[in-house]
Design an enzyme around this catalytic site. Structure first.
Site, PDB file in Angstrom:
ATOM      1  N   SER A  41       0.805  -1.221   0.000  1.00  0.00           N
ATOM      2  CA  SER A  41       0.000   0.000   0.000  1.00  0.00           C
ATOM      3  C   SER A  41       0.840   1.275   0.000  1.00  0.00           C
ATOM      4  CB  SER A  41      -0.928  -0.021   1.223  1.00  0.00           C
ATOM      5  OG  SER A  41      -1.908   0.975   1.093  1.00  0.00           O
ATOM      6  N   CYS A  45       2.473   6.700  -7.184  1.00  0.00           N
ATOM      7  CA  CYS A  45       2.333   7.958  -7.919  1.00  0.00           C
ATOM      8  C   CYS A  45       3.185   9.067  -7.309  1.00  0.00           C
ATOM      9  CB  CYS A  45       0.868   8.385  -7.938  1.00  0.00           C
ATOM     10  SG  CYS A  45      -0.220   7.048  -8.427  1.00  0.00           S
ATOM     11  N   THR A 277     -12.380 -13.340 -13.661  1.00  0.00           N
ATOM     12  CA  THR A 277     -11.680 -13.839 -14.838  1.00  0.00           C
ATOM     13  C   THR A 277     -12.495 -14.975 -15.452  1.00  0.00           C
ATOM     14  OG1 THR A 277     -10.509 -15.508 -13.580  1.00  0.00           O
ATOM     15  CG2 THR A 277      -9.477 -13.324 -13.694  1.00  0.00           C
ATOM     16  N   PRO A 280     -14.542 -18.068 -12.382  1.00  0.00           N
ATOM     17  CA  PRO A 280     -15.318 -17.129 -11.553  1.00  0.00           C
ATOM     18  C   PRO A 280     -14.820 -16.993 -10.103  1.00  0.00           C
ATOM     19  CG  PRO A 280     -16.736 -18.854 -12.484  1.00  0.00           C
ATOM     20  CD  PRO A 280     -15.337 -19.171 -12.916  1.00  0.00           C
ATOM     21  N   ILE A 282     -11.725 -16.556  -9.405  1.00  0.00           N
ATOM     22  CA  ILE A 282     -10.502 -15.742  -9.470  1.00  0.00           C
ATOM     23  C   ILE A 282     -10.843 -14.384 -10.090  1.00  0.00           C
ATOM     24  CG2 ILE A 282      -8.129 -15.583 -10.311  1.00  0.00           C
ATOM     25  CD1 ILE A 282      -8.009 -18.589 -10.469  1.00  0.00           C
ATOM     26  N   TYR A 283     -10.479 -13.336  -9.401  1.00  0.00           N
ATOM     27  CA  TYR A 283     -10.720 -11.968  -9.868  1.00  0.00           C
ATOM     28  C   TYR A 283      -9.381 -11.378 -10.334  1.00  0.00           C
ATOM     29  CZ  TYR A 283     -14.968 -12.473  -7.055  1.00  0.00           C
ATOM     30  OH  TYR A 283     -16.145 -12.915  -6.522  1.00  0.00           O
ATOM     31  N   ASP A 287      -3.550  -2.902 -13.244  1.00  0.00           N
ATOM     32  CA  ASP A 287      -2.774  -2.792 -14.490  1.00  0.00           C
ATOM     33  C   ASP A 287      -2.698  -4.094 -15.281  1.00  0.00           C
ATOM     34  OD1 ASP A 287      -2.304  -0.244 -13.643  1.00  0.00           O
ATOM     35  OD2 ASP A 287      -0.138  -0.453 -13.404  1.00  0.00           O
ATOM     36  N   LYS A 439     -19.346  32.811 -17.118  1.00  0.00           N
ATOM     37  CA  LYS A 439     -19.315  31.912 -18.288  1.00  0.00           C
ATOM     38  C   LYS A 439     -17.981  31.184 -18.233  1.00  0.00           C
ATOM     39  CE  LYS A 439     -22.203  34.786 -21.217  1.00  0.00           C
ATOM     40  NZ  LYS A 439     -22.111  35.931 -22.144  1.00  0.00           N
TER      41      LYS A 439
HETATM   42  P1  FAD Z   1       0.575  -2.118  -8.357  1.00  0.00           P
HETATM   43  O1  FAD Z   1       0.090  -0.952  -7.607  1.00  0.00           O
HETATM   44  O2  FAD Z   1       1.836  -1.968  -9.151  1.00  0.00           O
HETATM   45  O3  FAD Z   1       0.746  -3.332  -7.362  1.00  0.00           O
HETATM   46  C1  FAD Z   1       1.113  -4.609  -7.813  1.00  0.00           C
HETATM   47  C2  FAD Z   1       1.913  -5.293  -6.727  1.00  0.00           C
HETATM   48  O4  FAD Z   1       1.864  -6.684  -6.951  1.00  0.00           O
HETATM   49  C3  FAD Z   1       3.383  -4.920  -6.759  1.00  0.00           C
HETATM   50  O5  FAD Z   1       3.775  -4.358  -5.529  1.00  0.00           O
HETATM   51  C4  FAD Z   1       4.100  -6.234  -7.041  1.00  0.00           C
HETATM   52  O6  FAD Z   1       5.310  -6.360  -6.328  1.00  0.00           O
HETATM   53  C5  FAD Z   1       3.091  -7.250  -6.553  1.00  0.00           C
HETATM   54  N1  FAD Z   1       3.211  -8.572  -7.205  1.00  0.00           N
HETATM   55  C6  FAD Z   1       3.303  -8.824  -8.525  1.00  0.00           C
HETATM   56  N2  FAD Z   1       3.373 -10.156  -8.732  1.00  0.00           N
HETATM   57  C7  FAD Z   1       3.323 -10.751  -7.535  1.00  0.00           C
HETATM   58  C8  FAD Z   1       3.352 -12.097  -7.108  1.00  0.00           C
HETATM   59  N3  FAD Z   1       3.432 -13.101  -7.982  1.00  0.00           N
HETATM   60  N4  FAD Z   1       3.306 -12.363  -5.793  1.00  0.00           N
HETATM   61  C9  FAD Z   1       3.223 -11.343  -4.886  1.00  0.00           C
HETATM   62  N5  FAD Z   1       3.183 -10.047  -5.234  1.00  0.00           N
HETATM   63  C10 FAD Z   1       3.232  -9.747  -6.532  1.00  0.00           C
HETATM   64  N6  FAD Z   1      -1.525   6.433 -11.866  1.00  0.00           N
HETATM   65  C11 FAD Z   1      -2.333   7.509 -11.783  1.00  0.00           C
HETATM   66  O7  FAD Z   1      -3.546   7.364 -11.948  1.00  0.00           O
HETATM   67  N7  FAD Z   1      -1.832   8.752 -11.496  1.00  0.00           N
HETATM   68  C12 FAD Z   1      -0.512   8.969 -11.298  1.00  0.00           C
HETATM   69  O8  FAD Z   1      -0.082  10.100 -11.026  1.00  0.00           O
HETATM   70  C13 FAD Z   1       0.369   7.859 -11.406  1.00  0.00           C
HETATM   71  N8  FAD Z   1       1.695   8.027 -11.226  1.00  0.00           N
HETATM   72  C14 FAD Z   1       2.513   6.936 -11.264  1.00  0.00           C
HETATM   73  C15 FAD Z   1       3.873   7.120 -11.057  1.00  0.00           C
HETATM   74  C16 FAD Z   1       4.725   6.042 -11.082  1.00  0.00           C
HETATM   75  C17 FAD Z   1       6.181   6.255 -10.875  1.00  0.00           C
HETATM   76  C18 FAD Z   1       4.198   4.723 -11.315  1.00  0.00           C
HETATM   77  C19 FAD Z   1       5.119   3.550 -11.346  1.00  0.00           C
HETATM   78  C20 FAD Z   1       2.857   4.544 -11.538  1.00  0.00           C
HETATM   79  C21 FAD Z   1       1.995   5.644 -11.523  1.00  0.00           C
HETATM   80  N9  FAD Z   1       0.628   5.494 -11.752  1.00  0.00           N
HETATM   81  C22 FAD Z   1      -0.195   6.583 -11.680  1.00  0.00           C
HETATM   82  C23 FAD Z   1       0.047   4.184 -12.098  1.00  0.00           C
HETATM   83  C24 FAD Z   1      -0.523   3.486 -10.864  1.00  0.00           C
HETATM   84  O9  FAD Z   1       0.410   3.509  -9.847  1.00  0.00           O
HETATM   85  C25 FAD Z   1      -0.908   2.075 -11.238  1.00  0.00           C
HETATM   86  O10 FAD Z   1      -1.864   2.129 -12.266  1.00  0.00           O
HETATM   87  C26 FAD Z   1      -1.489   1.299 -10.063  1.00  0.00           C
HETATM   88  O11 FAD Z   1      -0.582   1.238  -9.013  1.00  0.00           O
HETATM   89  C27 FAD Z   1      -1.859  -0.118 -10.495  1.00  0.00           C
HETATM   90  O12 FAD Z   1      -2.296  -0.851  -9.398  1.00  0.00           O
HETATM   91  P2  FAD Z   1      -2.104  -2.437  -9.346  1.00  0.00           P
HETATM   92  O13 FAD Z   1      -2.657  -2.884  -8.047  1.00  0.00           O
HETATM   93  O14 FAD Z   1      -2.595  -3.036 -10.593  1.00  0.00           O
HETATM   94  O15 FAD Z   1      -0.515  -2.626  -9.385  1.00  0.00           O
END
Ligand code: FAD
Length: 553
Positions: A41, A45, A277, A280, A282-283, A287, A439
């Protein structure tokens, strides 16, 4: 009865939201959050601003710690643990404790995948050098910061002119480095249209950033395990002390692929409106997962924090309760600060509308962010696209210094609620001189679009067609001297009625002013005095110049 077992892979944006929502909606579930890195957590960003020292304390990036998640939510957080396999048949995951190199199995009833994305890296020798970085994790940020603090550096190169690359460029200029940005596309910030991106590019250049477009890395010169110079595809050689790769991201979907979940051709996980996905139980969110785009209605990757958090929240609720509201389609609304300039967008741009064959219209305005007479008024450039048939808003882009976020958020809300573009004229927005105008720029877009829809006005933004048209510039002599529009017949608005005879009333006529208002008045005069084909250049000379210059790149 055994408690429901919810296992979540990935403990940042989507994963942490899913875990906490699952707890809030199911007090008795057994919830485990598994994260391969040492932190959960955290604010990805905020990392560029931590590197640039605008955020002073690393701890400020840690939104919630494993201790807080245990104490407040009774969520079992396993950091430095990686899920290495999903066994769908037996509903269990294989987990590797990375600190102790031991592997164990963990059963689940519901599994939520939020593993994020990984940076795209080109296949070039030398990219494993110690001064080459990507920025995805807090450890990446720590490494870049350490390098900046401990080595004598001058030249920084950033490959990729997307949001993260440009945020880093801004921060590194603040730290006193000479920054070069290298981008393969003919523009920076690809989600924007070219003329809007060009406006931001001018700001970067004004602040000393060297921008290289339509080129990429060809090779790297490495000395003592560090890259010392880059050769670009156009054979330019540039010195470098630190190289940051910001080439975008690809979904982290290996686990999903290996256990047979449905992926699209880009490797993104296919999900339904409840983030489930093809299995059902698994969600997938964030990104790594596809979402539905609110305008095109097509599934697509939108790697942004907002959609990841919202989808995580809904997936957590659905996993914990068996039901939830469906995910709302997303618009990709995003924003970036580049020095004292802010650029934001929502929905689709002209490039996308053309690619999808959507019949669209576009209106551009330049208007002040608050009452012009109140000190500190700053211009905002906004363009809005709407569907010619339905008049539904398709997207908007805005650039300025102040108030850009407000305008794009208002338009994003309007799009999501299905508004037509003329409805922007009716929005009851707050106003007092320090904050806006009676306006507002959003209203102005609505007024222009309403006039177009009512047949009172025709717009064009076609720079190339001007050579075949009668072009009339109704600005003052001083304005025309400062920023001329080539080929235009200059008649100040105030003299237009007297000089009508000098114009040909039967040919297509395009009227220019600074940003559109005087051109609109002129078009009304001409139309009512017998001119048959009158258009105004939308956004006036400001947008004309941007389009012209951007087209020359
Ligand atoms: P993440 O937040 O990346 O979390 C995924 C986590 O899963 C990671 O910590 C990884 O270590 C863990 N993981 C992966 N595989 C495994 C595994 N097999 N076992 C255990 N853990 C695992 N978005 C915006 O909207 N505004 C912004 O200003 C912005 N700025 C950003 C700046 C930076 C530098 C970066 C890198 C991203 C930015 N983003 C921004 C994008 C945003 O941070 C991501 O879209 C968002 O964090 C995606 O969330 P997520 O949960 O999919 O992945």
């Amino acid at each position: 009865m055994n408690p429901l077992k919810i296992v979540i892979v990935g403990g940042v944006a989507g994963g942490a939201s899913a875990a906490t929502r699952a707890r809030r909606t199911n007090e008795f579930a057994d919830i485990t959050l598994i994260e391969k890195d040492p932190d959960v957590s955290f604010a990805n960003c905020g990392m560029p601003y931590f590197i640039g020292n605008e955020i002073k304390e690393r701890a400020h990036l840690l939104v919630a710690t494993p201790e807080l998640l245990m104490n407040r939510y009774r969520i079992d957080v396993k950091v430095c643990h990686q899920v290495t396999k999903i066994d769908r048949q037996n509903k269990q995951v294989e987990v590797c404790d990375l600190n102790h190199q031991r592997t164990f199995l963990m059963p689940y009833d519901r599994l939520i995948l939020s593993p994020g994305a990984e940076p795209v890296t080109p296949a070039l020798s030398g990219l494993d050098s110690q001064n080459v970085f990507t920025l995805r994790t807090l450890q990446d940020a720590d490494k870049i910061k350490h390098r900046l603090l401990t080595c004598k550096l001058k030249h920084v190169a950033i490959v990729g002119a997307g949001f993260i690359g440009l945020e880093m460029a801004e921060q590194l200029v603040h730290l006193g480095f000479f920054v070069r940005v290298i981008e393969l596309a003919p523009q920076i910030l690809s989600p924007f249209d070219k003329e809007m991106a060009f406006y931001v590019q001018k700001k970067l250049q004004e602040k000393g950033v060297e921008v290289h477009l339509k080129t990429s890395l060809k090779s790297l010169q490495v000395k003592d395990q560090s890259v010392v110079s880059l050769v670009l595809q156009d054979n330019q050689e540039i010195p470098v002390d630190l190289l940051i790769l910001g080439l975008g991201v690809k979904p982290q979907s290996q686990l999903a692929r290996e256990c047979g979940l449905e992926l699209n051709t880009q490797g993104a996980i296919v999900t339904n409106a409840h983030n489930q996905t093809s299995d059902p139980s698994i969600y997938a969110v964030g990104d790594a997962a596809l979402v539905q785009h609110a305008v095109t209605l097509q599934p697509m990757l939108v790697p942004l924090a907002g959609p990841a958090n919202r989808a995580g929240r809904l997936a957590g609720e659905h996993a914990a309760m068996g039901h939830s509201k469906p995910n709302a389609p997303v618009l990709g609304t995003s924003i970036v600060r580049i020095f004292d300039m802010v650029a934001a967008l929502t929905g689709i741009n002209e490039k996308t509308a053309k690619k999808l064959g959507i019949n669209y219209q576009v209106a551009c305005v330049q208007a002040n962010h608050h009452a012009s007479y109140f000190p500190g008024a700053q211009p905002i450039l906004i363009k809005v696209l709407w569907d010619t048939l339905t008049h539904r808003i398709l997207g908007a882009q805005a650039i300025g210094a102040e108030g850009v976020d407000k305008r794009i958020d208002v338009i994003a809300t309007a799009i999501q609620l299905g508004a037509t573009v003329d409805q922007l004229a009716m929005l009851d927005l707050c106003y007092a001189p320090p904050f806006g105008s009676a306006k507002d720029p959003v209203h102005m877009l609505g007024f222009i679009a309403s006039n177009v829809i009512a047949g009172l006005l025709q717009l064009t933004t076609d720079v190339d067609a001007l050579v075949h048209q009668q072009v009339v510039d109704v600005r003052s002599t001083k304005e025309v001297e400062q920023r001329p529009v080539p080929l235009a017949i200059h008649i100040p608005l105030e003299l237009l009625r007297e000089r009508l005879a000098t114009l040909n009333s039967s040919v297509e006529t395009v009227i220019f002013c600074h940003s559109g208002m005087r051109a609109y008045l002129a078009s009304q005069i001409l139309r009512q005095r017998g001119f048959t084909f009158v258009k105004i250049f939308s956004g006036g000379e400001v947008f004309y110049n941007l389009r012209q210059q951007a087209a020359q790149i």
